[in-house]
Write an enzyme that holds these catalytic residues in place. Structure first.
Site, short mmCIF file in Angstrom:
data_model
loop_
_atom_site.label_atom_id
_atom_site.label_comp_id
_atom_site.label_asym_id
_atom_site.label_seq_id
_atom_site.Cartn_x
_atom_site.Cartn_y
_atom_site.Cartn_z
N THR A 1 0.78 -1.15 -0.10
CA THR A 1 -0.02 0.16 0.10
C THR A 1 0.91 1.31 0.00
O THR A 1 1.93 1.19 0.49
CB THR A 1 -0.91 0.00 1.28
OG1 THR A 1 -1.48 1.35 1.37
CG2 THR A 1 -0.18 -0.15 2.69
N ASP A 2 0.04 2.35 -0.27
CA ASP A 2 1.08 3.68 -0.52
C ASP A 2 1.05 4.22 1.05
O ASP A 2 1.66 4.98 1.40
CB ASP A 2 0.31 4.74 -1.25
CG ASP A 2 -1.42 5.00 -1.00
OD1 ASP A 2 -1.72 4.43 0.05
OD2 ASP A 2 -1.88 5.99 -1.50
N GLU A 3 0.05 3.51 2.03
CA GLU A 3 0.16 4.07 3.32
C GLU A 3 1.62 3.85 4.02
O GLU A 3 1.66 4.55 5.01
CB GLU A 3 -1.03 3.44 4.13
CG GLU A 3 -2.31 3.68 3.44
CD GLU A 3 -3.55 3.50 4.64
OE1 GLU A 3 -3.18 3.45 5.57
OE2 GLU A 3 -4.50 3.54 3.96
N TYR B 1 -1.94 -0.39 11.06
CA TYR B 1 -2.08 -1.23 9.80
C TYR B 1 -0.87 -1.09 8.75
O TYR B 1 -0.16 -1.96 8.27
CB TYR B 1 -3.46 -0.78 9.04
CG TYR B 1 -3.36 -1.15 7.75
CD1 TYR B 1 -3.55 -2.42 7.03
CD2 TYR B 1 -3.27 -0.02 6.53
CE1 TYR B 1 -3.41 -2.70 5.72
CE2 TYR B 1 -3.31 -0.30 5.25
CZ TYR B 1 -3.34 -1.63 4.83
OH TYR B 1 -3.08 -2.13 3.26
N LYS C 1 2.13 -3.47 7.23
CA LYS C 1 2.43 -3.39 5.93
C LYS C 1 3.75 -2.94 5.65
O LYS C 1 4.59 -3.69 4.71
CB LYS C 1 1.41 -2.58 5.15
CG LYS C 1 -0.06 -3.20 5.13
CD LYS C 1 -0.11 -4.72 4.56
CE LYS C 1 -0.04 -4.56 2.92
NZ LYS C 1 -0.17 -6.06 2.65
P1 NAD Z 1 -9.70 -7.30 1.98
O1 NAD Z 1 -9.68 -7.13 3.44
O2 NAD Z 1 -10.93 -7.14 1.22
O3 NAD Z 1 -9.30 -9.12 1.82
C1 NAD Z 1 -8.41 -9.52 2.51
C2 NAD Z 1 -8.50 -11.05 2.30
O4 NAD Z 1 -7.27 -11.71 3.15
C3 NAD Z 1 -9.65 -11.62 2.88
O5 NAD Z 1 -10.37 -12.63 1.89
C4 NAD Z 1 -9.30 -12.80 4.19
O6 NAD Z 1 -10.22 -13.59 4.42
C5 NAD Z 1 -8.01 -12.77 3.62
N1 NAD Z 1 -7.20 -13.20 4.92
C6 NAD Z 1 -7.10 -12.52 5.99
N2 NAD Z 1 -6.10 -12.95 6.79
C7 NAD Z 1 -5.73 -14.11 6.12
C8 NAD Z 1 -4.56 -14.99 6.46
N3 NAD Z 1 -4.16 -14.94 7.65
N4 NAD Z 1 -4.34 -16.10 5.59
C9 NAD Z 1 -4.84 -16.06 4.26
N5 NAD Z 1 -6.00 -15.18 4.16
C10 NAD Z 1 -6.33 -14.32 4.76
O7 NAD Z 1 -8.59 -6.72 1.22
P2 NAD Z 1 -8.36 -5.96 0.08
O8 NAD Z 1 -8.68 -4.40 -0.01
O9 NAD Z 1 -8.80 -6.86 -1.09
O10 NAD Z 1 -6.56 -5.84 -0.05
C11 NAD Z 1 -6.00 -6.98 -0.59
C12 NAD Z 1 -4.35 -6.50 -0.38
O11 NAD Z 1 -4.11 -5.33 -0.97
C13 NAD Z 1 -4.02 -6.17 1.07
O12 NAD Z 1 -2.71 -6.71 1.25
C14 NAD Z 1 -4.01 -4.72 1.14
O13 NAD Z 1 -2.97 -4.48 2.20
C15 NAD Z 1 -3.55 -4.26 -0.05
N6 NAD Z 1 -3.92 -2.95 -0.51
C16 NAD Z 1 -5.40 -2.87 -0.59
C17 NAD Z 1 -5.87 -1.47 -0.97
C18 NAD Z 1 -7.10 -0.90 -1.00
O14 NAD Z 1 -7.49 0.01 -1.23
N7 NAD Z 1 -8.12 -1.99 -0.52
C19 NAD Z 1 -4.78 -0.77 -1.58
C20 NAD Z 1 -3.62 -0.89 -1.72
C21 NAD Z 1 -3.07 -2.16 -1.17
O1 DAU Z 2 -4.09 3.84 0.54
C1 DAU Z 2 -4.30 2.54 0.39
C2 DAU Z 2 -5.21 2.18 1.53
O2 DAU Z 2 -6.56 2.43 1.25
C3 DAU Z 2 -5.30 0.59 1.64
O3 DAU Z 2 -4.01 0.14 1.98
C4 DAU Z 2 -5.94 0.21 2.66
O4 DAU Z 2 -6.15 -1.25 2.68
C5 DAU Z 2 -7.55 0.43 2.54
O5 DAU Z 2 -8.33 0.26 3.58
C6 DAU Z 2 -7.58 2.18 2.21
O6 DAU Z 2 -7.29 2.93 3.45
P1 DAU Z 2 -7.97 4.21 3.74
O7 DAU Z 2 -8.12 4.34 5.38
O8 DAU Z 2 -7.63 5.34 2.96
O9 DAU Z 2 -9.48 3.83 3.19
P2 DAU Z 2 -10.95 4.02 4.26
O10 DAU Z 2 -11.81 3.60 3.06
O11 DAU Z 2 -10.98 3.32 5.32
O12 DAU Z 2 -10.87 5.67 4.38
C7 DAU Z 2 -10.80 6.33 3.16
C8 DAU Z 2 -10.90 7.93 3.50
O13 DAU Z 2 -12.18 8.23 4.09
C9 DAU Z 2 -10.06 8.07 4.72
O14 DAU Z 2 -9.49 9.32 4.82
C10 DAU Z 2 -10.95 7.94 5.81
C11 DAU Z 2 -12.36 8.38 5.42
N1 DAU Z 2 -13.57 8.02 6.02
C12 DAU Z 2 -13.52 6.47 6.17
C13 DAU Z 2 -14.55 5.84 6.66
C14 DAU Z 2 -14.57 4.53 6.74
C15 DAU Z 2 -14.62 8.66 6.57
O15 DAU Z 2 -14.57 9.84 6.07
N2 DAU Z 2 -15.64 8.20 6.87
C16 DAU Z 2 -15.63 6.73 7.08
O16 DAU Z 2 -16.81 6.06 7.49
#
Ligand code: NAD
Ligand code: DAU
Length: 357
Positions: free
Chosen positions: A133-135, A159, A163
Site C-alpha cells: 500500500t501507499d500508506e 495497519y 504492511k
Molecule cells: P480485504 O480485507 O478485502 O481482503 C483480505 C483477504 O485476505 C480476505 O479474503 C481475508 O479472508 C484474507 N485473509 C486475511 N487473513 C488471512 C490469512 N492469515 N491467511 C489467508 N488469508 C487471509 O483486502 P483488500 O482490500 O482486497 O486488500 C488486499 C491486499 O491489498 C492487502 O494486502 C492490502 O493491504 C492491499 N492493498 C489494499 C488497498 C485497498 O484500497 N483496498 C490498496 C493498496 C493495497
Molecule cells: O491507500 C491505500 C489504503 O486505502 C489501503 O492500504 C487500505 O487497505 C484501504 O483500507 C485504504 O485505506 P484508507 O484508510 O484510506 O481507506 P478507508 O476507505 O477506510 O477511508 C478512506 C478515507 O475516508 C480516509 O481518509 C478515512 C475516510 N473515512 C472512512 C470511513 C470508513 C470517512 O471519512 N468515513 C468513514 O466512515
C-alpha cells in the site's frame, strides 16, 4: 498451463485478480482464511471451473502452504492476504501483526524453502509478488510531491506499520536469499465486491438504506483513487515485464478530498435512484475524526507507466458510476454481507462518533 498461487483471493482485490487471471487462461489456487473480509460469493462464477481451486486456511499455516506449493507447482505466488482496514487496526493492532507481519514471514520462508528445492530451470521461473500500500510512506501535506518508489517509509497506523514491516521482509528475502520478488505499493482502490467497511461502499450502502453518511473530521483528507481492475492489470504488467527485486508504485492520478468523493457518490445516486424530495447529500454528517488520520496520499506512478507501459483505464467519475451500478444490481451480495458481525463493527466504529465536529 501456468498456475498462480494467490493468497487472500476471496477478498476485494484478490477476487478481482483471480477472475482476471482465469479470464486470461491462468490456472489459480486460492488460499484464504475467510476472515470477516473473505467472501466466497465473490468467486461464485468459478464454482464449476476445473482450473480454479479454493483452499481454506491461513498463510501462517506452513504445512498447508508447503502442500499447496508441492501439489500445484505454481510459477507465481501473489500475496494479497492481509488485515486491511485502518480503523480495525486501531481497535485490535495485534491481529494485524499476526497476519501481515508473522503470516507474511511464514509464507516467505516456506516459499523460499520450496524454491530452493527446485531444479535451476524450474527455480528460474518462480516470481513472488507482495501486494502492498501507499500508506507505508506516511502522510503528505497539501503541496508536497507525490510518493515515489524512493520515498522513505514513515507509517502512522498499526495497519500501515504492519504492511511496512511485511514489505521490509519481502525486500530482505530478495537481498538475503535471492528470492525473486516484486513489491507493489498501490493507492486506494474502489470497485465491485469491496467490503462495506471502506468509505466508498459504506457510503453507497448507507445512502441506499437512508442512513447517515459519516465523514471523518472536516472531510478535507485526500486520497488517490484507482479502480480495482486497473490495479489487477498493473499487477499483471509487473509480473510479465517488471525488474526482479523492484518495487512499483501504482496510483490513479485521481486525488479527491473525502467530502468530494461522498458528494460525487450522492450526485450519481440522485440521478440513478432519486430520493423523493431531497438529495442524498443531506444525509452527510461530519463525525469524530480517525486518530492519527493521514492527511493526504498521492502516488507518482511514472515508473510503472514509463518502464512497463501501464496506465489506468478508468476515469474516476465513470468508474464510480459503474461501481454504483454493480452494488444496485447485486442486492443478494449486499444482503449476504450485512451479517451480525458487520452490524457489530458499525456499532464499534460509529457508536462513539456521535458528536459533530
Ligand atoms: P480485504 O480485507 O478485502 O481482503 C483480505 C483477504 O485476505 C480476505 O479474503 C481475508 O479472508 C484474507 N485473509 C486475511 N487473513 C488471512 C490469512 N492469515 N491467511 C489467508 N488469508 C487471509 O483486502 P483488500 O482490500 O482486497 O486488500 C488486499 C491486499 O491489498 C492487502 O494486502 C492490502 O493491504 C492491499 N492493498 C489494499 C488497498 C485497498 O484500497 N483496498 C490498496 C493498496 C493495497
Ligand atoms: O491507500 C491505500 C489504503 O486505502 C489501503 O492500504 C487500505 O487497505 C484501504 O483500507 C485504504 O485505506 P484508507 O484508510 O484510506 O481507506 P478507508 O476507505 O477506510 O477511508 C478512506 C478515507 O475516508 C480516509 O481518509 C478515512 C475516510 N473515512 C472512512 C470511513 C470508513 C470517512 O471519512 N468515513 C468513514 O466512515
Amino acid at each position: 498451463m501456468e498456475c498462480h498461487f494467490v493468497t487472500g483471493g476471496a477478498g476485494f482485490i484478490g477476487s478481482c485478480y483471480v477472475l482476471h487471471a482465469r479470464k486470461n487462461g491462468i490456472k489459480v489456487v486460492n488460499l484464504d482464511k475467510l476472515t470477516y473480509a473473505g467472501n466466497l460469493d465473490n468467486l461464485k462464477d468459478l464454482a464449476e471451473d476445473p482450473d480454479y481451486t479454493f483452499v481454506h486456511g491461513g498463510i501462517e499455516n506452513e504445512e498447508l502452504v508447503a502442500w499447496i506449493l508441492k501439489s500445484y507447482e505454481p510459477s507465481v505466488v501473489i500475496n494479497f492476504a492481509a488485515e486491511s482496514h485502518v480503523d480495525r487496526s486501531i481497535v485490535d493492532p495485534e491481529s494485524f501483526v499476526k497476519t501481515n507481519v508473522l503470516g507474511t514471514a511464514t509464507l516467505l520462508r516456506v516459499v523460499k524453502d520450496w524454491w530452493k528445492s527446485l531444479s535451476p530451470c524450474e527455480a528460474n521461473k518462480l516470481r513472488f509478488l507482495h501486494v502492498s500500500t501507499d500508506e507505508v510512506f506516511g502522510t503528505l501535506g497539501q503541496n508536497d510531491l507525490p510518493f515515489t518508489e524512493t520515498t522513505p517509509y514513515s507509517p502512522n497506523s498499526p495497519y500501515s506499520a504492519s504492511k511496512a514491516a511485511s514489505d521490509h521482509l519481502v525486500r530482505a528475502f530478495y537481498e538475503t536469499y535471492g528470492l525473486p520478488i516484486f513489491l507493489t505499493n498501490c493507492s486506494n482502490n474502489y470497485g465491485p465486491r469491496q467490503f462495506p467497511e471502506k468509505l466508498i461502499p459504506l457510503v453507497i450502502l448507507n445512502a441506499l438504506q437512508e442512513k447517515t453518511l459519516p465523514v471523518y473530521g472536516t472531510g478535507s483528507n485526500i486520497r488517490d483513487w484507482l479502480h480495482v481492475e486497473d490495479h489487477c492489470e498493473a499487477i499483471s504488467c509487473v509480473l510479465n515485464r517488471g525488474e526482479l527485486g523492484s518495487s512499483y508504485n501504482i496510483g490513479g492520478r485521481a486525488e479527491r478530498t473525502n467530502l468530494e468523493i461522498v458528494q460525487l457518490i450522492c450526485s450519481i445516486l440522485d440521478e440513478k435512484c432519486p430520493r423523493t424530495s431531497e438529495s442524498y447529500s443531506n444525509l452527510i454528517r461530519f463525525v469524530a475524526d480517525r486518530p492519527g488520520h493521514d492527511f493526504r496520499y498521492a502516488i507518482d506512478c511514472s515508473k510503472i507507466e514509463a518502464e512497463l507501459g501501464w496506465t489506468p483505464r478508468f476515469g474516476l467519475a465513470a468508474g464510480l458510476r459503474s461501481t454504483i451500478s454493480w452494488y444496485l444490481e447485486h442486492s443478494d451480495w449486499v444482503q449476504n454481507i450485512q451479517t451480525g458481525a458487520y452490524k457489530s463493527w458499525l456499532q464499534t466504529n460509529y457508536g462513539f462518533r456521535n458528536k459533530r465536529v
